[in-house]
Design an enzyme around this catalytic site. Structure first.
Site, mmCIF file in Angstrom:
data_model
loop_
_atom_site.group_PDB
_atom_site.id
_atom_site.type_symbol
_atom_site.label_atom_id
_atom_site.label_comp_id
_atom_site.label_asym_id
_atom_site.label_seq_id
_atom_site.Cartn_x
_atom_site.Cartn_y
_atom_site.Cartn_z
ATOM 1 N N LYS A 284 3.905 6.050 4.834
ATOM 2 C CA LYS A 284 3.220 4.903 4.697
ATOM 3 C C LYS A 284 3.063 4.096 6.252
ATOM 4 O O LYS A 284 2.301 3.068 6.267
ATOM 5 C CB LYS A 284 3.726 3.957 3.873
ATOM 6 C CG LYS A 284 3.719 4.392 2.414
ATOM 7 C CD LYS A 284 4.399 3.293 1.402
ATOM 8 C CE LYS A 284 5.669 3.816 0.978
ATOM 9 N NZ LYS A 284 6.422 2.880 -0.157
ATOM 10 N N ARG B 98 12.670 -3.250 -8.945
ATOM 11 C CA ARG B 98 11.269 -2.878 -9.554
ATOM 12 C C ARG B 98 11.292 -2.390 -10.909
ATOM 13 O O ARG B 98 12.162 -2.604 -11.705
ATOM 14 C CB ARG B 98 10.730 -1.867 -8.480
ATOM 15 C CG ARG B 98 10.998 -1.830 -7.027
ATOM 16 C CD ARG B 98 10.767 -0.636 -6.368
ATOM 17 N NE ARG B 98 11.482 -0.376 -5.309
ATOM 18 C CZ ARG B 98 11.177 0.216 -4.030
ATOM 19 N NH1 ARG B 98 9.670 0.499 -4.127
ATOM 20 N NH2 ARG B 98 11.983 0.189 -3.076
ATOM 21 N N PRO C 171 0.864 -1.296 0.003
ATOM 22 C CA PRO C 171 -0.105 -0.016 0.033
ATOM 23 C C PRO C 171 0.899 1.252 0.018
ATOM 24 O O PRO C 171 1.967 1.223 0.462
ATOM 25 C CB PRO C 171 -0.855 -0.206 1.331
ATOM 26 C CG PRO C 171 0.025 -1.117 2.139
ATOM 27 C CD PRO C 171 0.702 -1.957 1.173
ATOM 28 N N GLU C 172 0.421 2.262 -0.847
ATOM 29 C CA GLU C 172 1.058 3.575 -0.708
ATOM 30 C C GLU C 172 0.309 4.484 0.069
ATOM 31 O O GLU C 172 -0.456 4.250 0.648
ATOM 32 C CB GLU C 172 1.339 4.002 -2.133
ATOM 33 C CG GLU C 172 2.035 3.084 -2.799
ATOM 34 C CD GLU C 172 3.061 3.641 -3.941
ATOM 35 O OE1 GLU C 172 3.322 5.060 -3.984
ATOM 36 O OE2 GLU C 172 3.222 3.241 -4.782
#
Ligand SMILES: [Zn+2]
Length: 286
Positions: free
Chosen positions: A61, A270, A2-3
């Site tokens: 976060k 990434r 989650p961001e």
């Protein structure tokens, strides 16, 4: 992962449904979910009992629930699949329910930590004079924080001698910007992810920060549609914002500005998505 916008959606839900309620009992159903609480599950449950939850807080976060009248807070690690749910006491247990918190009032809801993959968990920490759990005291403010310093960020960016996307993901410079929102903001600002930060001008930094805030606020607005239900959720994906993405995940699709096919590059385990025309690579890649 989650961001920031997804975590803020959860924080708002908790503020509405859990803040200022007194813990009657905490039940740890899986020890892995409290493994970051080194004193163990019994100690975790004992320390919560009888304390009122303060206003849920967030930096980047990281999300935590202060315990009123103590200098401690419950830090939530959502990991890949962690969810904080507010459920009716009568609702059947979720298959991956790890921690249950019951409250000492007449409201028929309880807080549940559900985590399929158990990378996440809850832990109790001492707080700093600013009210932050001590283990995250080094995390910089996030760009939606009213006390975030744009000028100080610009100076730090110039001093850092790094490239822009690395800087955006450096939690000691700016928190809460993950891979997805970094790619989105860089696309909007027409900046290649490997641009050196040393020669960023003040207007360029200001413009980029503006785009970061816009992207996050738009994602928050979309996530906000679920605030009114009794269900506060982090879904572990890129959240509610998927359909609005301009860069992330769009390899081979036309740039929404110039129609050039978008590209993907492997980057620090990434991916970075960018438009090769709108976001020109620096002449000497670092
Ligand atoms: Zn383009």
């Amino acid at each position: 992962m989650p961001e920031l916008p997804e975590v803020e959606v959860v924080r708002r839900g908790l503020e509405r449904w859990v803040a200022h309620r007194t813990v009657a009992e905490a039940e740890v159903l899986h020890p892995r979910a409290v493994r970051r609480h080194l004193a163990g599950a019994d100690d975790f449950a004992h320390r919560l009992k009888g304390h009122r939850i303060g206003t849920p807080s967030r930096r980047g976060k990281y999300l935590w629930l202060p315990l009123e009248d103590t200098h401690q807070a419950i830090l939530a690690h959502l990991g890949m699949s962690g969810q904080l749910l507010v459920q009716s006491q009568a609702a059947p247990d979720e298959k991956h329910l790890r921690i249950r918190v019951r409250f000492a009032d007449e409201v028929d809801t309880e807080l549940r930590f559900v985590d399929q993959r158990t990378f996440g968990g809850l832990s109790l920490h001492d707080t700093t004079p600013d009210g932050l759990p001590d283990v995250i005291a080094h995390i910089a403010r996030d760009p939606l924080d009213p006390l975030f310093g744009d000028g100080a960020f610009h100076q730090a960016l110039r001093r850092k001698r790094t490239t822009i996307k690395r800087a955006l993901l450096d939690q000691s410079l700016i928190s809460g910007v993950g891979n997805i929102y970094a790619d989105e903001a860089l696309w909007r600002a027409r900046i290649h992810f490997e641009r050196p930060t040393a020669n960023f001008t003040r207007p360029r930094t200001a413009e980029l920060l503006g785009h970061i805030r816009d992207v996050m606020n738009e994602a928050l607005a979309v996530g906000g549609t679920s605030f009114d239900s009794l269900y506060v959720n982090v879904n572990g994906e890129s959240g509610y914002f998927d359909r609005s993405l301009d860069a992330y995940g769009r390899e081979g699709l036309p740039c929404k500005r110039c129609a050039t096919p978008m590209r993907r590059r492997a980057w620090m385990n990434r991916s970075s998505y960018f438009c090769p025309r709108c976001q020109r690579a620096p002449r000497v890649a670092s």
